[in-house]
Design a protein around this motif. Structure first.
Motif, PDB file in Angstrom:
ATOM      1  N   ASN A  28       0.837  -1.205   0.000  1.00 10.23           N
ATOM      2  CA  ASN A  28       0.000   0.000   0.000  1.00 10.23           C
ATOM      3  C   ASN A  28       0.871   1.255   0.000  1.00 10.23           C
ATOM      4  N   TYR A  29       1.951   1.227   0.800  1.00 10.85           N
ATOM      5  CA  TYR A  29       2.871   2.355   0.853  1.00 10.85           C
ATOM      6  C   TYR A  29       3.533   2.567  -0.518  1.00 10.85           C
ATOM      7  N   TYR A  30       3.930   1.469  -1.171  1.00 10.33           N
ATOM      8  CA  TYR A  30       4.528   1.536  -2.500  1.00 10.33           C
ATOM      9  C   TYR A  30       3.565   2.194  -3.492  1.00 10.33           C
ATOM     10  N   GLN A  31       2.294   1.791  -3.437  1.00 16.47           N
ATOM     11  CA  GLN A  31       1.292   2.395  -4.321  1.00 16.47           C
ATOM     12  C   GLN A  31       1.118   3.879  -4.020  1.00 16.47           C
ATOM     13  N   GLU A  32       1.151   4.231  -2.746  1.00 17.87           N
ATOM     14  CA  GLU A  32       0.982   5.630  -2.340  1.00 17.87           C
ATOM     15  C   GLU A  32       2.128   6.501  -2.857  1.00 17.87           C
ATOM     16  N   ILE A  33       3.366   6.035  -2.695  1.00 15.20           N
ATOM     17  CA  ILE A  33       4.490   6.878  -3.125  1.00 15.20           C
ATOM     18  C   ILE A  33       4.589   6.954  -4.644  1.00 15.20           C
ATOM     19  N   THR A  34       4.206   5.886  -5.346  1.00 14.71           N
ATOM     20  CA  THR A  34       4.237   5.959  -6.813  1.00 14.71           C
ATOM     21  C   THR A  34       3.121   6.854  -7.342  1.00 14.71           C
ATOM     22  N   SER A  35       1.981   6.887  -6.662  1.00 13.18           N
ATOM     23  CA  SER A  35       0.918   7.793  -7.111  1.00 13.18           C
ATOM     24  C   SER A  35       1.325   9.245  -6.875  1.00 13.18           C
ATOM     25  N   LYS A  36       2.068   9.515  -5.798  1.00 14.02           N
ATOM     26  CA  LYS A  36       2.559  10.879  -5.561  1.00 14.02           C
ATOM     27  C   LYS A  36       3.572  11.285  -6.632  1.00 14.02           C
ATOM     28  N   THR A  37       4.386  10.336  -7.059  1.00  9.74           N
ATOM     29  CA  THR A  37       5.313  10.610  -8.164  1.00  9.74           C
ATOM     30  C   THR A  37       4.525  10.989  -9.413  1.00  9.74           C
ATOM     31  N   GLY A  38       3.437  10.258  -9.669  1.00 12.97           N
ATOM     32  CA  GLY A  38       2.590  10.566 -10.813  1.00 12.97           C
ATOM     33  C   GLY A  38       1.963  11.940 -10.726  1.00 12.97           C
ATOM     34  N   GLU A  39       1.538  12.336  -9.526  1.00 12.68           N
ATOM     35  CA  GLU A  39       0.964  13.678  -9.336  1.00 12.68           C
ATOM     36  C   GLU A  39       1.998  14.746  -9.678  1.00 12.68           C
ATOM     37  N   GLN A  40       3.235  14.526  -9.235  1.00 14.74           N
ATOM     38  CA  GLN A  40       4.286  15.503  -9.510  1.00 14.74           C
ATOM     39  C   GLN A  40       4.572  15.605 -11.008  1.00 14.74           C
ATOM     40  N   LEU A  41       4.428  14.473 -11.702  1.00 17.48           N
ATOM     41  CA  LEU A  41       4.691  14.462 -13.146  1.00 17.48           C
ATOM     42  C   LEU A  41       3.451  14.778 -13.977  1.00 17.48           C
ATOM     43  N   ASP A  42       2.315  14.945 -13.300  1.00 19.57           N
ATOM     44  CA  ASP A  42       1.030  15.165 -13.952  1.00 19.57           C
ATOM     45  C   ASP A  42       0.723  14.038 -14.949  1.00 19.57           C
ATOM     46  N   TRP A  43       0.872  12.812 -14.442  1.00 21.97           N
ATOM     47  CA  TRP A  43       0.696  11.610 -15.254  1.00 21.97           C
ATOM     48  C   TRP A  43       0.159  10.514 -14.348  1.00 21.97           C
ATOM     49  N   SER A  44      -0.721   9.671 -14.857  1.00 22.67           N
ATOM     50  CA  SER A  44      -1.281   8.599 -14.025  1.00 22.67           C
ATOM     51  C   SER A  44      -0.281   7.447 -13.936  1.00 22.67           C
ATOM     52  N   TYR A  45       0.817   7.718 -13.259  1.00 20.53           N
ATOM     53  CA  TYR A  45       1.919   6.783 -13.135  1.00 20.53           C
ATOM     54  C   TYR A  45       1.549   5.566 -12.288  1.00 20.53           C
ATOM     55  N   ASN A  46       0.621   5.726 -11.367  1.00 21.26           N
ATOM     56  CA  ASN A  46       0.275   4.641 -10.439  1.00 21.26           C
ATOM     57  C   ASN A  46      -0.181   3.385 -11.172  1.00 21.26           C
ATOM     58  N   SER A  47      -0.975   3.540 -12.225  1.00 24.56           N
ATOM     59  CA  SER A  47      -1.458   2.360 -12.948  1.00 24.56           C
ATOM     60  C   SER A  47      -0.323   1.651 -13.696  1.00 24.56           C
ATOM     61  N   HIS A  48       0.762   2.349 -13.983  1.00 25.32           N
ATOM     62  CA  HIS A  48       1.924   1.741 -14.634  1.00 25.32           C
ATOM     63  C   HIS A  48       2.916   1.211 -13.607  1.00 25.32           C
ATOM     64  N   ALA A  49       3.032   1.908 -12.486  1.00 29.93           N
ATOM     65  CA  ALA A  49       3.991   1.499 -11.460  1.00 29.93           C
ATOM     66  C   ALA A  49       3.507   0.279 -10.684  1.00 29.93           C
ATOM     67  N   PHE A  50       2.200   0.133 -10.539  1.00 30.46           N
ATOM     68  CA  PHE A  50       1.657  -1.019  -9.824  1.00 30.46           C
ATOM     69  C   PHE A  50       0.418  -1.521 -10.566  1.00 30.46           C
ATOM     70  N   PRO A  51       0.617  -2.291 -11.640  1.00 27.88           N
ATOM     71  CA  PRO A  51      -0.507  -2.739 -12.472  1.00 27.88           C
ATOM     72  C   PRO A  51      -1.165  -4.020 -11.956  1.00 27.88           C
ATOM     73  N   TYR A  52      -1.465  -4.065 -10.670  1.00 25.37           N
ATOM     74  CA  TYR A  52      -2.027  -5.276 -10.059  1.00 25.37           C
ATOM     75  C   TYR A  52      -3.181  -4.942  -9.126  1.00 25.37           C
ATOM     76  N   LEU A  53      -4.064  -5.915  -8.964  1.00 23.98           N
ATOM     77  CA  LEU A  53      -5.067  -5.903  -7.905  1.00 23.98           C
ATOM     78  C   LEU A  53      -4.602  -6.916  -6.863  1.00 23.98           C
ATOM     79  N   VAL A  54      -4.607  -6.520  -5.598  1.00 19.52           N
ATOM     80  CA  VAL A  54      -4.096  -7.384  -4.526  1.00 19.52           C
ATOM     81  C   VAL A  54      -5.254  -8.057  -3.806  1.00 19.52           C
ATOM     82  N   THR A  55      -5.194  -9.383  -3.717  1.00 21.33           N
ATOM     83  CA  THR A  55      -6.167 -10.140  -2.924  1.00 21.33           C
ATOM     84  C   THR A  55      -5.405 -11.112  -2.044  1.00 21.33           C
ATOM     85  N   GLU A  56      -5.939 -11.348  -0.858  1.00 28.48           N
ATOM     86  CA  GLU A  56      -5.316 -12.312   0.048  1.00 28.48           C
ATOM     87  C   GLU A  56      -5.949 -13.672  -0.192  1.00 28.48           C
ATOM     88  N   LYS A  57      -5.114 -14.674  -0.337  1.00 28.16           N
ATOM     89  CA  LYS A  57      -5.569 -16.042  -0.607  1.00 28.16           C
ATOM     90  C   LYS A  57      -5.176 -16.940   0.561  1.00 28.16           C
TER      91      LYS A  57
END
Length: 143
Positions: A28-57
């Protein structure tokens, strides 16, 4: 592919134990910091930096996180935690395991390496990469 990378928590690590919930929190922290990077770049970087849905099995293999790809270049990764007895003493050594199932893509392998390095750096652990190379992220003692 069917390979695994391991992040071992050693005596010099930030912590000596880890739970699946803590690994999920790190993701979750990784997703948060990559989305902030995307905000700074004005680009939806989060969907590229973490292209996964997380489920617990939970199955015969135990509890683990299943990262299912949301992009055709990414299929899935499995992330789990475990422990082994140390070789010189009876102290448990905890680790995080990132597994590339057979259907994984090269994108998954690259993202697995990136996540493994992120975990190892945050926890100051010993990283065994998919290609069997070792990276040390903890302060080693000179002998």
């Amino acid at each position: 592919m069917g390979k695994s990378a391991f992040i071992h928590l050693v005596e010099e690590s930030v912590q000596q134990t880890i739970s699946l919930k803590e690994v999920h929190d790190l993701l979750n922290y990784y997703q948060e910091i990559t989305s902030k990077t995307g905000e700074q770049l004005d680009w939806s970087y989060n969907s590229h930096a973490f292209p996964y849905l997380v489920t617990e099995k939970n199955d015969d293999n135990g509890n683990y996180l299943h990262l299912r790809g949301t992009d055709p270049n990414y299929q899935h990764l499995l992330v789990g935690v475990g422990s082994t007895k140390g070789s010189t003493d009876d102290q448990e050594q905890f680790f995080i395991q990132i597994t590339l199932p057979e259907a994984s893509t090269h994108g998954d392998k690259n993202k697995g390496n990136e996540l493994a390095k992120f975990f190892a750096k945050k926890l100051e652990g010993k990283l065994h990469l998919f290609n069997d190379r070792i990276m040390y992220y903890y302060k080693r003692k000179l002998s």
